[in-house]
Scaffold this active site. Structure first.
Site, PDB file in Angstrom:
ATOM      1  CG  ASN A  10      -1.719   1.246   1.400  1.00  0.00           C
ATOM      2  OD1 ASN A  10      -1.812   2.042   0.466  1.00  0.00           O
ATOM      3  ND2 ASN A  10      -2.313   1.445   2.565  1.00  0.00           N
ATOM      4  CE  LYS A  12      -0.136   3.480   4.627  1.00  0.00           C
ATOM      5  NZ  LYS A  12      -0.033   3.649   6.054  1.00  0.00           N
ATOM      6  CG  HIS A 104      -5.854   2.209   5.234  1.00  0.00           C
ATOM      7  ND1 HIS A 104      -5.408   3.204   6.059  1.00  0.00           N
ATOM      8  CD2 HIS A 104      -4.825   1.322   5.110  1.00  0.00           C
ATOM      9  CE1 HIS A 104      -4.150   2.935   6.410  1.00  0.00           C
ATOM     10  NE2 HIS A 104      -3.777   1.798   5.845  1.00  0.00           N
ATOM     11  CD  GLU A 106      -2.919   5.873   6.477  1.00  0.00           C
ATOM     12  OE1 GLU A 106      -2.899   5.874   5.237  1.00  0.00           O
ATOM     13  OE2 GLU A 106      -1.996   5.370   7.162  1.00  0.00           O
ATOM     14  CD  GLU A 176      -3.540  -2.213   7.491  1.00  0.00           C
ATOM     15  OE1 GLU A 176      -2.406  -2.399   7.061  1.00  0.00           O
ATOM     16  OE2 GLU A 176      -4.239  -1.249   7.167  1.00  0.00           O
ATOM     17  N   GLY A 182       2.462   2.637  10.579  1.00  0.00           N
ATOM     18  CA  GLY A 182       3.404   3.725  10.354  1.00  0.00           C
ATOM     19  C   GLY A 182       4.167   4.152  11.594  1.00  0.00           C
ATOM     20  CB  SER A 222       5.221  -1.449  11.999  1.00  0.00           C
ATOM     21  OG  SER A 222       4.856  -0.091  12.177  1.00  0.00           O
TER      22      SER A 222
HETATM   23  P1  PGA Z   1       2.825   0.501   7.573  1.00  0.00           P
HETATM   24  O1  PGA Z   1       1.376   0.721   6.932  1.00  0.00           O
HETATM   25  O2  PGA Z   1       3.343  -0.813   7.042  1.00  0.00           O
HETATM   26  O3  PGA Z   1       3.634   1.677   7.117  1.00  0.00           O
HETATM   27  O4  PGA Z   1       2.642   0.447   9.054  1.00  0.00           O
HETATM   28  C1  PGA Z   1       0.478  -0.341   6.796  1.00  0.00           C
HETATM   29  C2  PGA Z   1      -0.829   0.154   6.226  1.00  0.00           C
HETATM   30  O5  PGA Z   1      -1.257   1.268   6.537  1.00  0.00           O
HETATM   31  O6  PGA Z   1      -1.482  -0.566   5.444  1.00  0.00           O
END
Ligand code: PGA
Length: 262
Positions: A10, A12, A104, A106, A176, A182, A222
């Site tokens: 992903n 983003k 997601h 976000e 998640e 992140g 992460s």
């Molecule tokens: P990350 O993001 O691996 O940077 O923690 C995962 C995600 O948001 O799908």
């Protein structure tokens, strides 16, 4: 139950068309001649989908290349019309998109997407034969407040309301934990396994044991080359949704390699 692991990048809001091209050329050359027992998916920003489709169309047709599927990071719940800034499922289909990330954290936190909106998007995606990667997960406050299971159950039942068993069969769930996205903090493999087993039990309640045994549940938050093997060894974890560590071809490849080793 034999569930094929699925590793999805992903990106983003990273990588326009030219950076997409740089990544794919490098990634494909590293991937050359290797065959991993998993699905590999890349979700670029929507403006980079035409470039990705173009690059992969040639690569996937070639020999020795591990097929890579394309995902979108979002779609509209509407067919067409006066929805400024939105992209419809049929527009995505024109660029050979197979998967779409929905729900997601976000999108939920920054853009106010509710379970009802996510549910409408999942249904719209299925109408166009797109496979949803349906994201769920709790915040740290919810986990520490003892609400992990109720939050996940609400997100699952709301997001899948009215979704048929057949359409569920074309859906991937991504667990998640918001506090792990992140942040560099990964859920321990035990925390992740426990949450995945719970998610599978909720699917069993809603759709029966067979559907629950079949559905793939990715872990996200992460994931890195160094923790992929331990997470993927958990019985209910069927791949990963990767943000930051999938921005570099070598790191994404190492996650796939470490995570799909027996
Ligand atoms: P990350 O993001 O691996 O940077 O923690 C995962 C995600 O948001 O799908």
């Amino acid at each position: 139950m034999n569930r094929k692991p699925i590793f999805a990048a992903n990106w983003k809001m990273n990588k326009g068309a030219s950076e997409t091209e740089d990544f794919i050329k490098s990634f494909l050359s590293k991937l050359q001649g290797q065959d991993f027992p998993c699905e590999i998916v890349i979700a670029p920003p929507s403006i980079s989908l035409p470039k990705l489709a173009d690059l992969l169309h040639n690569a996937n047709a070639g020999q020795n290349a591990h097929a890579i599927q394309i995902a979108a990071q979002n779609c509209s719940q509407f067919d067409s019309g006066a929805y400024t800034g939105e992209i419809s499922v049929l527009m995505l289909r024109e660029f050979f998109v197979h998967y779409v990330i929905l729900g997601h954290s976000e999108r939920r936190a920054i853009y106010g997407e509710t379970d009802a909106i996510i549910n409408a998007k999942i249904k719209k995606a299925r109408e166009a034969n797109l496979k949803p990667i349906f994201c769920i997960g709790e915040t740290l406050a919810e986990r520490e407040g003892g609400k992990l299971e109720s939050v996940l159950r609400t997100q699952i039942t709301g997001g899948l309301d009215g979704v048929s068993e057949k359409d569920l069969g074309e859906t991937v769930i991504a667990y998640e934990p918001v506090w792990a996205i992140g942040t560099g903090v990964t859920a321990s493999s035990q925390q992740a396994q426990d949450a995945h087993a719970f998610v599978r039990s909720v699917i069993a309640d809603l759709y029966g044991a067979d559907a629950a045994a079949k559905i793939r549940i990715q872990y996200g938050g992460s994931v890195k080359p160094g923790n992929a093997a331990e997470l993927m060894a958990c019985p209910d974890i069927d791949g990963a949704l990767i943000g930051g560590a999938a921005l570099e071809p070598q790191s994404f490849l190492e996650i796939i390699r470490n995570g799909s080793a027996d």
